[in-house]
Write an enzyme that holds these catalytic residues in place. Structure first.
Site, mmCIF file in Angstrom:
data_model
loop_
_atom_site.group_PDB
_atom_site.id
_atom_site.type_symbol
_atom_site.label_atom_id
_atom_site.label_comp_id
_atom_site.label_asym_id
_atom_site.label_seq_id
_atom_site.Cartn_x
_atom_site.Cartn_y
_atom_site.Cartn_z
ATOM 1 C CE LYS A 34 -4.493 0.877 0.319
ATOM 2 N NZ LYS A 34 -5.639 -0.019 0.010
ATOM 3 C CG ASP A 56 -7.433 3.111 -0.610
ATOM 4 O OD1 ASP A 56 -7.870 1.955 -0.549
ATOM 5 O OD2 ASP A 56 -7.541 3.911 0.342
HETATM 6 P P1 NDP Z 1 -13.092 7.600 -2.589
HETATM 7 O O1 NDP Z 1 -12.006 8.587 -2.426
HETATM 8 O O2 NDP Z 1 -13.672 7.373 -3.922
HETATM 9 O O3 NDP Z 1 -14.287 7.912 -1.594
HETATM 10 C C1 NDP Z 1 -14.071 8.022 -0.229
HETATM 11 C C2 NDP Z 1 -15.391 8.351 0.448
HETATM 12 O O4 NDP Z 1 -15.224 8.198 1.852
HETATM 13 C C3 NDP Z 1 -15.818 9.789 0.218
HETATM 14 O O5 NDP Z 1 -17.201 9.856 0.262
HETATM 15 C C4 NDP Z 1 -15.192 10.499 1.404
HETATM 16 O O6 NDP Z 1 -15.811 11.726 1.760
HETATM 17 C C5 NDP Z 1 -15.406 9.485 2.490
HETATM 18 N N1 NDP Z 1 -14.394 9.660 3.538
HETATM 19 C C6 NDP Z 1 -13.042 9.636 3.382
HETATM 20 N N2 NDP Z 1 -12.435 9.896 4.552
HETATM 21 C C7 NDP Z 1 -13.418 10.090 5.439
HETATM 22 C C8 NDP Z 1 -13.435 10.382 6.817
HETATM 23 N N3 NDP Z 1 -12.299 10.539 7.505
HETATM 24 N N4 NDP Z 1 -14.659 10.487 7.411
HETATM 25 C C9 NDP Z 1 -15.808 10.333 6.721
HETATM 26 N N5 NDP Z 1 -15.850 10.058 5.420
HETATM 27 C C10 NDP Z 1 -14.674 9.932 4.786
HETATM 28 O O7 NDP Z 1 -12.482 6.220 -1.999
HETATM 29 P P2 NDP Z 1 -12.997 4.736 -2.225
HETATM 30 O O8 NDP Z 1 -14.467 4.700 -2.392
HETATM 31 O O9 NDP Z 1 -12.125 4.103 -3.233
HETATM 32 O O10 NDP Z 1 -12.609 4.061 -0.826
HETATM 33 C C11 NDP Z 1 -13.515 3.953 0.262
HETATM 34 C C12 NDP Z 1 -13.050 2.857 1.192
HETATM 35 O O11 NDP Z 1 -13.010 1.616 0.485
HETATM 36 C C13 NDP Z 1 -11.659 3.031 1.794
HETATM 37 O O12 NDP Z 1 -11.642 2.482 3.085
HETATM 38 C C14 NDP Z 1 -10.794 2.180 0.872
HETATM 39 O O13 NDP Z 1 -9.606 1.779 1.501
HETATM 40 C C15 NDP Z 1 -11.724 1.022 0.616
HETATM 41 N N6 NDP Z 1 -11.453 0.206 -0.557
HETATM 42 C C16 NDP Z 1 -11.360 0.756 -1.799
HETATM 43 C C17 NDP Z 1 -11.137 -0.042 -2.888
HETATM 44 C C18 NDP Z 1 -11.099 0.491 -4.273
HETATM 45 O O14 NDP Z 1 -10.956 -0.300 -5.204
HETATM 46 N N7 NDP Z 1 -11.241 1.773 -4.498
HETATM 47 C C19 NDP Z 1 -10.931 -1.500 -2.747
HETATM 48 C C20 NDP Z 1 -11.154 -1.999 -1.408
HETATM 49 C C21 NDP Z 1 -11.384 -1.156 -0.374
HETATM 50 P P3 NDP Z 1 -15.068 13.114 1.439
HETATM 51 O O15 NDP Z 1 -15.250 13.308 -0.026
HETATM 52 O O16 NDP Z 1 -15.759 14.111 2.289
HETATM 53 O O17 NDP Z 1 -13.627 12.931 1.830
HETATM 54 O O1 2IT Z 2 -7.972 -1.764 -0.509
HETATM 55 C C1 2IT Z 2 -7.921 -2.260 -1.652
HETATM 56 O O2 2IT Z 2 -8.050 -3.473 -1.844
HETATM 57 C C2 2IT Z 2 -7.727 -1.342 -2.783
HETATM 58 N N1 2IT Z 2 -7.662 -0.138 -2.582
HETATM 59 C C3 2IT Z 2 -7.558 -1.887 -4.171
HETATM 60 C C4 2IT Z 2 -6.149 -2.356 -4.395
HETATM 61 C C5 2IT Z 2 -5.820 -2.760 -5.801
HETATM 62 O O3 2IT Z 2 -4.627 -3.028 -6.023
HETATM 63 O O4 2IT Z 2 -6.695 -2.834 -6.658
#
Ligand code: NDP
Ligand code: 2IT
Length: 448
Positions: A129, A169
């Site tokens: 990461k 992420d």
């Molecule tokens: P994005 O940046 O697309 O979206 C993040 C969302 O979470 C936004 O709505 C953001 O709001 C909110 N958020 C972020 N920080 C905070 C906080 N401190 N308190 C409240 N809300 C918060 O990210 P993703 O959707 O990609 O990721 C979301 C989660 O999913 C994370 O935990 C990530 O690690 C996990 N994840 C993502 C994957 C991927 O493929 N993208 C894969 C597996 C897991 P705001 O705009 O106000 O910051």
């Molecule tokens: O938390 C996760 O699994 C991710 N942000 C996606 C990682 C990836 O390599 O697709």
């Protein structure tokens, strides 16, 4: 000679002493350690070879300076990181997070979780990461581009298609991956699949943007099937409004569930009648193109905006925390249970605190931890790497079928290792199943 004290308590104490000031890392390791300790004790080869101690020490951590210039010519300095945590089953694989809260402990927790998650997918990927404390909010496209180029100018030395393959992420989506990959390709002077989450025109995979959210919903379907139920008509709370939340909501609507909340870091929106497809389109444009706040969505459709509040007090059958770590605390878990919620599928990484997790376990609800439930994202990243190596592109249907199959497989492994008399301990199942493959590879390699 140093006495090895093999108790769980002394292991955790040592971990905290050796890694001070990293509470999220301590939390992630504690959750795993509590679940796998009996398994390790039952299989002395892991303990004798200190496998879990080795597994909690990264192969290496790269820390670097990222200097960039804003649109007014002012110079800024951010921290850049890449944690290459464990590479015994494949190249390091895991996302990049750009958010002001990023620090070493946060990225170590994410990279550690990623080792076990990637192992669960059955694909050959190690755990990594990275990211930066850079905040993309309020920055222009050209500022984000200059930041990404500077970040990659250092990172490119440490990654490669058979070494380490980053992805997105929080704060790193299609736009950022484009800038990062563009700079990588330029510096490396070769076209390889060294990033995933790429655009379709330059080696991306169909379904990768959808994969984490869709996969989380498929995982929930599998959990519900163990009780002969499905998602049709279920009332679902979703937190966040980014990539994972959007595609979780899309699939839930498609399957006939009612999505009654979305949120961002400013607060949550309540949709008592359920999110419509038209409203979801609005949210996608608002968040991905106009980069606005979720409050604007509430205002545009006359919905209630709950400033500073999370969605967990809203009555639901199923909850999909899809924003960030520790967004579902003990009190939130209590509120969900009091309202009859019996399915929690974690789209985010470690959104539930240890105390919240304990409550869900005691209540014996269907609780799918992130490293199992959200593994669809990295799984399709793995499938993107395969397509890049083969230099071809599979259809949407082919990739979606693979995603469904992988999520079903992961669910099956959780059941295999987590089945108890009267319920399935998915946390134990995911941790033990993820651990075994990595641990056995480490044993095969000898003392390294
Ligand atoms: P994005 O940046 O697309 O979206 C993040 C969302 O979470 C936004 O709505 C953001 O709001 C909110 N958020 C972020 N920080 C905070 C906080 N401190 N308190 C409240 N809300 C918060 O990210 P993703 O959707 O990609 O990721 C979301 C989660 O999913 C994370 O935990 C990530 O690690 C996990 N994840 C993502 C994957 C991927 O493929 N993208 C894969 C597996 C897991 P705001 O705009 O106000 O910051
Ligand atoms: O938390 C996760 O699994 C991710 N942000 C996606 C990682 C990836 O390599 O697709």
């Amino acid at each position: 000679m140093e006495q090895v004290n093999n108790s769980l308590a002394s292991f955790i104490e040592n971990l905290k002493r050796r890694n001070p000031g990293e509470p999220e890392f301590h939390q992630a390791v504690t959750e795993v350690a509590e679940k796998i300790w009996p398994f390790i004790e039952a299989h002395p080869k892991y303990q004798e070879n200190r496998i879990f101690e080795r597994l909690t020490e990264p192969d290496r951590v790269v820390l670097f300076r990222v200097t960039w210039t804003d649109d007014s010519g002012q110079v800024h300095v951010n921290k850049g990181y890449r944690i290459q945590f464990n590479g015994v089953i494949g190249p390091y694989k895991g996302g990049l997070r750009f958010h002001p809260s990023v620090n070493l402990g946060v990225l170590k927790f994410l990279a550690f979780e990623q080792i076990l998650k990637n192992s669960l997918t059955t694909l050959p990927m190690g755990g990594g990461k990275g990211g930066s404390d850079f905040d993309p909010k309020g920055k222009s496209d050209s500022e984000v581009m200059r930041f990404c180029q500077s970040f990659m100018t250092e990172l490119h030395r440490h990654i490669g298609p058979d070494v380490d393959v980053p992805a997105g992420d929080i704060g790193v989506g299609g736009r950022e991956v484009g800038y990062l990959f563009g700079q990588y390709r330029r510096l490396a002077n070769e076209f390889t699949g060294t990033m995933t989450g790429k655009g379709l025109e330059y080696g991306g995979s169909l379904i990768r943007p959808e994969a984490t959210g869709y996969g989380t919903v498929y995982f929930a379907q599998n959990m519900l099937a163990t009780r002969n139920q499905d998602l049709k008509g279920k009332v679902c709370t979703v937190s966040g409004s980014g990539n994972v939340a959007q595609y979780t909501a899309e699939k839930l609507i498609e399957l006939g569930a009612s999505v009654v909340s979305l949120s961002d870091s400013s607060g949550s929106v309540h949709m008592p009648d359920g999110l419509t497809t038209e409203q979801l389109e609005y949210v996608m444009d608002l968040k991905n193109v106009r980069r606005g706040r979720i409050r604007e969505f509430a205002d545009a459709f006359g919905l209630e905006f709950r400033a500073g509040k999370r969605p967990w007090d809203i009555k639901c059958d199923c909850a999909f925390p899809s924003a960030t770590q520790n967004e579902l605390e003990e009190e939130d878990a209590r509120a969900l249970l009091a309202n009859g919620c019996f399915v929690v599928a974690e789209g985010a990484n470690m959104p539930t605190t240890l105390a919240g997790t304990k409550l869900f376990e005691e209540a014996k609800i269907l609780f799918g931890p992130g490293k199992a439930a959200n593994a669809g994202g990295v799984a399709i990243s793995g499938i993107e790497m395969t397509q890049n190596s083969m230099r071809l592109q599979w259809t949407r249907e082919e990739v979606d079928n693979k995603l469904k199959e992988i999520m079903k497989n992961i669910h099956g492994k959780c059941v295999k290792y987590g089945q108890k008399d009267d319920y399935i301990d998915y946390v134990k199942g995911a941790n033990v199943a993820g651990f075994v493959k990595v641990a056995d590879a480490m044993l095969a390699f000898g003392v390294v």
